[in-house]
Design a protein around this motif. Structure first.
Motif, PDB file in Angstrom:
ATOM      1  N   HIS A  62      15.431   2.912 -10.467  1.00 41.49           N
ATOM      2  CA  HIS A  62      15.142   4.504  -9.957  1.00 41.49           C
ATOM      3  C   HIS A  62      15.931   5.285  -9.846  1.00 41.49           C
ATOM      4  CE1 HIS A  62      11.585   3.149 -11.905  1.00 41.49           C
ATOM      5  NE2 HIS A  62      11.021   1.864 -11.047  1.00 41.49           N
ATOM      6  N   GLN A  63      16.891   4.991  -9.194  1.00 44.84           N
ATOM      7  CA  GLN A  63      17.798   6.121  -8.443  1.00 44.84           C
ATOM      8  C   GLN A  63      17.937   6.609  -6.821  1.00 44.84           C
ATOM      9  OE1 GLN A  63      21.119   6.609  -9.849  1.00 44.84           O
ATOM     10  NE2 GLN A  63      20.619   6.435 -11.874  1.00 44.84           N
ATOM     11  N   ASN A  64      16.816   6.095  -6.585  1.00 44.78           N
ATOM     12  CA  ASN A  64      16.117   5.696  -5.317  1.00 44.78           C
ATOM     13  C   ASN A  64      16.336   4.503  -4.421  1.00 44.78           C
ATOM     14  OD1 ASN A  64      13.920   4.722  -6.317  1.00 44.78           O
ATOM     15  ND2 ASN A  64      12.548   6.607  -6.300  1.00 44.78           N
ATOM     16  N   THR A  83       0.803  -0.998   0.197  1.00 45.31           N
ATOM     17  CA  THR A  83      -0.075  -0.132  -0.314  1.00 45.31           C
ATOM     18  C   THR A  83       0.624   1.394  -0.305  1.00 45.31           C
ATOM     19  OG1 THR A  83      -0.132  -0.279   2.296  1.00 45.31           O
ATOM     20  CG2 THR A  83      -2.106  -1.331   1.096  1.00 45.31           C
ATOM     21  N   GLU A  84       1.354   1.296   0.650  1.00 49.21           N
ATOM     22  CA  GLU A  84       2.899   2.599   0.649  1.00 49.21           C
ATOM     23  C   GLU A  84       4.356   2.103   0.681  1.00 49.21           C
ATOM     24  OE1 GLU A  84       1.713   4.113   4.242  1.00 49.21           O
ATOM     25  OE2 GLU A  84       4.302   5.918   4.030  1.00 49.21           O
ATOM     26  N   ILE A  85       5.113   2.666  -0.116  1.00 50.03           N
ATOM     27  CA  ILE A  85       7.017   3.041  -0.202  1.00 50.03           C
ATOM     28  C   ILE A  85       7.213   3.498   0.606  1.00 50.03           C
ATOM     29  CG2 ILE A  85       8.850   2.705  -1.504  1.00 50.03           C
ATOM     30  CD1 ILE A  85       6.734   0.593  -3.018  1.00 50.03           C
ATOM     31  N   LEU A 110       3.831   4.652  -6.604  1.00 56.21           N
ATOM     32  CA  LEU A 110       4.228   4.619  -4.799  1.00 56.21           C
ATOM     33  C   LEU A 110       5.348   5.239  -4.482  1.00 56.21           C
ATOM     34  CD1 LEU A 110       2.275   1.331  -3.498  1.00 56.21           C
ATOM     35  CD2 LEU A 110       1.166   3.645  -3.716  1.00 56.21           C
ATOM     36  N   ALA A 111       6.323   5.509  -4.935  1.00 52.92           N
ATOM     37  CA  ALA A 111       7.383   5.432  -5.056  1.00 52.92           C
ATOM     38  C   ALA A 111       7.754   7.135  -5.849  1.00 52.92           C
ATOM     39  CB  ALA A 111       8.667   4.849  -5.031  1.00 52.92           C
ATOM     40  N   GLY A 112       7.184   7.282  -6.628  1.00 50.34           N
ATOM     41  CA  GLY A 112       6.807   8.966  -6.819  1.00 50.34           C
ATOM     42  C   GLY A 112       7.756   8.221  -8.278  1.00 50.34           C
ATOM     43  N   ARG A 127      14.806   8.278  -0.587  1.00 50.10           N
ATOM     44  CA  ARG A 127      15.667   7.157  -0.731  1.00 50.10           C
ATOM     45  C   ARG A 127      14.406   5.634   0.224  1.00 50.10           C
ATOM     46  NH1 ARG A 127      19.852   5.202  -2.915  1.00 50.10           N
ATOM     47  NH2 ARG A 127      19.368   2.800  -2.538  1.00 50.10           N
ATOM     48  N   CYS A 128      14.125   5.410  -0.763  1.00 45.81           N
ATOM     49  CA  CYS A 128      12.956   3.677  -0.788  1.00 45.81           C
ATOM     50  C   CYS A 128      13.594   3.346   0.900  1.00 45.81           C
ATOM     51  CB  CYS A 128      12.840   2.796  -1.888  1.00 45.81           C
ATOM     52  SG  CYS A 128      11.871   4.005  -3.642  1.00 45.81           S
ATOM     53  N   ILE A 129      12.814   3.180   1.438  1.00 41.98           N
ATOM     54  CA  ILE A 129      13.978   2.533   2.403  1.00 41.98           C
ATOM     55  C   ILE A 129      12.935   1.359   3.274  1.00 41.98           C
ATOM     56  CG2 ILE A 129      14.685   4.142   3.807  1.00 41.98           C
ATOM     57  CD1 ILE A 129      12.666   4.603   5.452  1.00 41.98           C
TER      58      ILE A 129
END
Lengths: 398, 500
Positions: free
Chosen positions: B330-332, B170-172, B214-216, B178-180
């Motif tokens: 995605h560099q994140n 449901t959420e990143i 979800l991660a933009g 940064r995606c954690i």
């Protein structure tokens, strides 16, 4: 080829075919009934659904769309057909309760209510509301009955499980025919100290003696007992079929069992004979009039191909409700699939229209525009139209 | 909260392949899937292990990759691959020029291809259209996609990988751009789970853009719906392809007791909103009927659609879009892996894990091509003799599934979803399409108290609606008869009400 002469030849051994046959045989006609096997009535709940859309089935019938074949049956014939049925079933020992004036409720194996009109007396004690508490008895290993479905809707209900040593519907039912089995079962049932208002069973209480078995159990524990119809194989459906079949034979009807029709002999507007397969040589059955009661798709009266819908015995013209991709709605629960309207269109004598044939009459589920599931009118329509078809036959032969 | 190194989103062949590769290279990981394994394109394909022949003319690189992977999978996964062999058949009127291109392409890609006479082809597959001009034999195989996913996941499970199916992301979770980690909801209980990781791998196929958003981020894709039909019989022992440029209805694949025929290709916008159309079913049947005439009279038990996650391309006809794959950084802290096909899933996983290893600055080479899949020894199956001995307890008569087997799956997997039982036992996959046995399977779950009776009613309704979508356009002949009986059972005998 062996040739036998009859007044009337009936195709199909369902409720419609056997009822028409009994009606005619009982009035002195020489009747043969041809069937390729057991009818779909054996798969049914055994209940006579007349019209479930209104609390009063006769009012419900009046509200049906104009094309519905019920409108071809005079009101008094509908009542006559139900009365005849109830009387015959009482005679044969599997009485039905209910009247044509109001529908009643049958508890289903999902805990929902099925609306029907005449129901086997073994289902008579089913509660007509959600208040009464029920003790549900199920059987170890019986794969077609899960009390938890019912308890989900009636949380004041309980369940207990009996190990009958067998686990199929038919197996348990035949055990109940055994007096010793019944005795030890009742001892077990008494030990359950049931507090609930009524006791429910899946419909496995005997093959033929269900009425007595229900009475015996009910008297022993001092509580109302009733059966819940199961998915096929269905004992109440089988009891209904056996009773209708016995009744037909008792009236002098002859059944050609297990052989499909392989040929039809016509001369102009008249059908003269049908030919069935048989063990030795083909059997030609000559008749003055014919009644088509072979049912819809499940019964085998109709077959759908990718291109057309075919009536399997006489290749009568079939009313097809539009192109194949419109036969069904996307919503499964729409209760409005157009395929329910497929079948044979008939005139007020139940003679098929759009064909020159004049000595054939059609009744039951093979008729066009029945929409049996939508209107809840399966066996009721079969009884009523069987009476009309039989009367048209009599008139035609005279 | 759970902490791991790599979070994989998506339990299709790619996701499961990545999990296995990570497990073999010793990287802690966690896989999250919103449905069951193989729920997307993986499970909704024709189960063909390509020889590469289909792509030699249009996409030689993909063709070469396919053949290599075909050889590897036959070696490492013999229990989920059936080495049927395949034929490309040329019918009167089909281009001879394509035949030349095809044979040359096979030679260049190193795919063994042998032109055989129509007589020999008819010896191999007696049901073939006797009018075929010739056939070309290639090493196509059929593969069980669900089993393939399960066996890949097994390695991960044996090495402490964490697997959550029926969990929807449901959420990143992001921190400083940064995606954690992710948040996911258990679809059965509604419970939320938070998982933290150093890298997130988006292997969600047709849903890749939804997850990326979800991660933009964005994943440019073309979604091409493909529909297939399943027959009630196995009409051929070899894969039958049409020797012509890729188009609708050009393949029939035998799989266990049935055949799958397809496909179509129509572009769609939303992978959750796809419907089969009547014309697609008719096209597939008539085209398949050109290769195997009996197809026109055979009983079709179901039609289904999958969505191919193809790389965005300017080409209009989806048949021509490259079946190659791409890894997007995605560099994140999040990577998306899109495109590709079932046959090359292992290669895709290898390349993806290579990137992961590089980013962790670790060195351990990929071993997935050498080590046989774990757990295959347990797949000796449930032999017919044993099934028949258990007949008393059979709850699914079409596929001979016993009550014990259903109970075992419920206990072992803790599932609350009847679909999971169907995938693992084949319950409800036969001619009646679950008409009788789903009522029983849910009754068993009910009796075991793993679901509430209310849930079981909802599931039964949902099941009937889904089931109907699959059979709605395959209803004539015996299948229509069966359907009318099932409808009578649920709406007539069991008096199921309309859903609110």
């Amino acid at each position: 080829m062996s040739v036998t002469e009859y007044d009337v030849i009936i195709l199909g051994a369902g409720v419609a075919g056997l009822t028409a046959g009994t009606f005619l045989a009982g009035r002195g006609f020489k009747v043969a009934l041809v069937t390729s096997g057991e009818p779909t009535a054996c798969l049914s709940t055994g209940c006579i659904d007349v019209c479930s859309r209104n609390h009063n089935p006769l009012v419900g019938i009046k509200e049906l769309p104009p094309a519905h074949p019920y409108h071809l049956v005079p009101g008094e014939t509908i009542i006559e057909s139900l009365n005849n049925f109830q009387a015959a079933m009482s005679d044969i020992g599997i009485p039905y309760v209910g009247t044509e004036k109001e529908n009643r409720l049958v508890l289903s194996a999902l805990g929902t209510f099925k609306t029907s009109c005449l129901v086997p007396s073994t289902m008579a004690a089913a509660p007509q509301d959600t208040k009464a508490s029920i003790h549900i008895v199920s059987f170890a290993g019986l794969k077609d009955f899960y009390p938890s479905y019912i308890i989900s809707r009636r949380n004041n209900s309980k369940t207990s499980v009996y190990d009958a040593g067998v686990s199929s519907t038919m197996g348990i039912a035949s055990h109940f025919e055994d007096k010793d089995f019944l005795k030890s079962f009742i001892i077990w049932l008494k030990e359950q100290n049931i507090d609930e208002d009524t006791i429910a069973f899946p419909a496995v209480l005997g093959l033929e003696s269900a009425v007595e078995i229900v009475k015996t159990i009910s008297t022993s524990v001092g509580k109302p007992v009733f059966e819940i119809p199961t998915i096929p194989p269905s004992m109440p459906g089988r009891r209904l079929f056996n009773a209708l079949k016995d009744n037909f034979r008792k009236k002098g009807g002859n059944i050609y069992w297990g052989w499909p029709v392989i040929g039809v002999e016509k001369s102009g507007k008249i059908i003269e004979a049908v030919t069935t397969e048989s063990k030795g040589r083909p059997n030609s059955l000559n008749g003055k009039a014919f009644i088509l009661a072979t049912g819809s798709f499940v019964g085998g009266g109709l077959t759908a191909t990718r291109e057309a819908i075919i009536e399997n015995v006489f290749h009568l013209p079939v009313h097809v409700p539009g192109p194949r991709d419109t036969w069904f709605e996307n919503d499964y629960f729409s209760f409005n699939h157009a395929i329910g309207r497929a079948g044979i269109k008939v005139d007020s004598f139940l003679r098929p229209t759009e064909t020159p044939l004049e000595n054939i009459f059609v009744c039951g589920g093979i008729l066009a525009d029945t929409e049996i599931l939508k209107y809840g009118c399966g066996h009721g329509l079969a009884l009523a139209t069987a009476h009309v078809a039989a009367k048209s036959c009599m008139e035609y032969i005279r | 909260m759970i902490k791991t190194d790599v979070i994989i989103i998506g339990g299709g062949a790619t996701g499961c392949g990545i999990a296995r590769d990570l497990a073999l290279r010793g990287i802690p990981h966690c896989l999250v899937e919103k449905g069951d394994f193989a729920a997307g394109a993986t499970g909704a394909c024709h189960g063909l292990l390509h020889s590469g022949g289909r792509y030699v003319v249009t996409d030689p690189i993909a063709a070469h990759e396919c053949y290599n992977e075909n050889l590897i999978l036959r070696r490492i996964g013999e229990k989920c691959v059936e080495q049927t062999g395949g034929l490309f058949v040329r019918l009167p009127g089909d281009s001879k020029r394509f035949r030349e291109l095809f044979l040359r392409g096979c030679e260049e890609a190193g795919i063994p291809a042998e032109a055989i006479s129509s007589t020999l082809a008819l010896d191999l597959v007696p049901n073939l259209n006797p009018e075929i001009e010739e056939a070309i034999k290639v090493p196509d195989c059929s593969i069980d996609p669900f089993r393939l996913c399960m066996l890949n996941i097994r390695t991960s499970q044996l090495r402490d990988g964490l697997i959550f199916t029926r969990h929807k992301v449901t959420e990143i979770v992001k921190s400083h751009g940064r995606c954690i980690g992710i948040k996911a909801t258990d679809q059965a209980t509604g419970e939320e789970r938070e998982i933290r990781g150093n890298l997130i791998i988006n292997a969600t196929g047709a849903w890749a853009n939804m997850i990326a958003s979800l991660a933009g981020c964005e994943v440019p894709m073309t979604l091409a719906k493909g529909s297939l039909v399943i027959t009630n019989h196995r009409l051929t022992n070899m894969v039958i392809n049409r020797l012509r440029p890729p188009s609708d209805g050009d393949i029939i694949v035998p799989n266990e007791a049935v055949c799958l025929a397809g496909t179509t290709s129509l572009s769609v916008e939303n992978p959750d909103k796809i419907n089969i159309e009547s014309t697609e079913v008719d096209t597939i049947i008539s085209e398949a009927g050109r290769m195997i005439p009996h197809f026109n009279n055979t009983r079709i038990i179901r039609a289904f659609s999958g969505v191919r996650p193809l790389l965005k391309s300017k080409k209009v006809d989806a048949h021509e879009i490259s079946r190659g794959f791409q890894i997007i950084d995605h560099q994140n802290g999040m990577y998306s892996i899109v495109g590709g096909k079932l046959t090359t899933f292992r290669l895709m996983a290898e390349k993806m894990v290579d990137v992961i290893m590089a980013s962790f600055k670790l060195k351990k080479a990929c071993e997935t091509a050498e080590i046989p899949l774990d757990g295959q020894e347990e797949l000796s199956g449930y032999p017919l003799s044993k099934r028949l001995a258990d007949m008393k307890n059979i709850v699914c008569e079409c596929e001979l599934v016993s009550k014990d087997e259903v109970q075992r799956i419920i206990t072992e997997t803790g599932t609350r979803n009847v679909g999971d039982i169907q995938h693992r036992t084949r319950l409800g996959m036969g001619p009646c399409q679950g008409g009788f046995c789903t009522f029983r399977a849910l009754g068993i779950m009910n009796d075991m108290s793993v679901i509430s009776p209310e849930q079981s009613m909802d599931m039964l309704r949902g099941f009937l609606q889904r089931r109907f979508r699959g059979i709605r356009y395959a209803l004539w002949g015996d299948q229509l008869r069966e359907e009318q009986l099932v409808e009578y059972i649920y709406l007539g005998i069991l008096a199921m009400e309309k859903p609110q």
